[in-house]
Design a protein around this motif. Structure first.
Motif, PDB file in Angstrom:
ATOM      1  N   THR A  88       0.615  -1.197  -0.263  1.00  0.00           N
ATOM      2  CA  THR A  88      -0.089   0.016  -0.026  1.00  0.00           C
ATOM      3  C   THR A  88       0.626   0.953  -0.036  1.00  0.00           C
ATOM      4  O   THR A  88       2.379   1.004   0.198  1.00  0.00           O
ATOM      5  N   GLU A  89       0.040   2.176  -0.047  1.00  0.00           N
ATOM      6  CA  GLU A  89       1.359   3.626  -0.564  1.00  0.00           C
ATOM      7  C   GLU A  89       1.610   4.014   0.933  1.00  0.00           C
ATOM      8  O   GLU A  89       3.027   4.288   0.903  1.00  0.00           O
ATOM      9  N   ASP A  90       1.347   3.591   2.063  1.00  0.00           N
ATOM     10  CA  ASP A  90       2.036   4.086   2.992  1.00  0.00           C
ATOM     11  C   ASP A  90       2.886   2.850   4.119  1.00  0.00           C
ATOM     12  O   ASP A  90       2.917   2.364   4.882  1.00  0.00           O
ATOM     13  N   GLY A  91       3.257   1.570   3.118  1.00  0.00           N
ATOM     14  CA  GLY A  91       4.402   1.177   3.165  1.00  0.00           C
ATOM     15  C   GLY A  91       3.689  -0.849   3.859  1.00  0.00           C
ATOM     16  O   GLY A  91       4.663  -0.822   4.125  1.00  0.00           O
ATOM     17  N   LYS A  92       2.900  -0.663   4.132  1.00  0.00           N
ATOM     18  CA  LYS A  92       2.336  -2.139   4.608  1.00  0.00           C
ATOM     19  C   LYS A  92       2.219  -3.162   3.614  1.00  0.00           C
ATOM     20  O   LYS A  92       1.817  -3.130   2.092  1.00  0.00           O
ATOM     21  N   VAL A  93       3.295  -4.289   3.353  1.00  0.00           N
ATOM     22  CA  VAL A  93       3.292  -5.328   2.452  1.00  0.00           C
ATOM     23  C   VAL A  93       1.558  -6.521   2.738  1.00  0.00           C
ATOM     24  O   VAL A  93       2.200  -6.600   3.884  1.00  0.00           O
ATOM     25  N   TYR A  94       2.117  -6.409   1.805  1.00  0.00           N
ATOM     26  CA  TYR A  94       1.150  -8.213   1.793  1.00  0.00           C
ATOM     27  C   TYR A  94       1.720  -9.402   0.989  1.00  0.00           C
ATOM     28  O   TYR A  94       1.464  -9.420  -0.142  1.00  0.00           O
TER      29      TYR A  94
END
Length: 109
Positions: A88-94
Motif C-alpha cells: 500500500t502507499e503507506d508501506g504495508k506489505v501483503y
C-alpha cells in the motif's frame, strides 16, 4: 502512469516457488533469506519484509517470484530472484500466497 506494450511484460519469467527454508539475515533489520524450490531448481532469494513478517510465516508456503532478474548481492548474499508482494502507499506489505494445488514451477502471467 507510463504504459508499456504487452511484449515488455512477457520478458519477465514469473514462477510459483515453494519456500523450503527462511531465515532472517544477521545484522539487518528487513532482510530474510529464502531457499525456494521451483521444481527441479532451488534458488536463494533475499526479500526485505522482515520488519513486517517473520521467516516462519513464509516457510512451507508458495508464492510468485520473478526469476530472470540480474543477481544482486544484499548483505553479502546473492539474491537470484524477487518475491512478488502487494504494498500500500503507506508501506504495508501483503503476501500473495498461491493455492496449494498449483504445482511448483508453474509459469505465471
Amino acid at each position: 502512469m507510463e504504459l508499456y506494450d504487452v511484449d515488455e511484460f512477457w520478458k519477465f519469467d514469473l514462477r510459483v516457488g515453494l519456500v523450503k527454508r527462511a531465515e532472517k539475515l544477521k545484522r539487518t533489520r528487513k532482510l530474510i533469506k529464502l531457499d525456494v524450490d521451483f521444481g527441479g531448481e532451488e534458488r536463494t532469494v533475499i526479500t526485505g519484509i522482515a520488519d513486517q513478517y517473520s521467516p516462519e510465516e513464509l516457510e512451507g508456503k508458495k508464492f510468485v517470484f520473478v526469476l530472470n532478474l540480474k543477481p544482486k548481492k544484499l548483505s553479502g548474499v546473492e539474491s537470484q530472484g524477487m518475491l512478488i508482494v502487494a504494498e500500500t502507499e503507506d508501506g504495508k506489505v501483503y503476501l500473495l500466497p498461491v493455492p496449494e494445488e498449483v504445482p511448483v514451477g508453474t509459469r505465471v502471467w
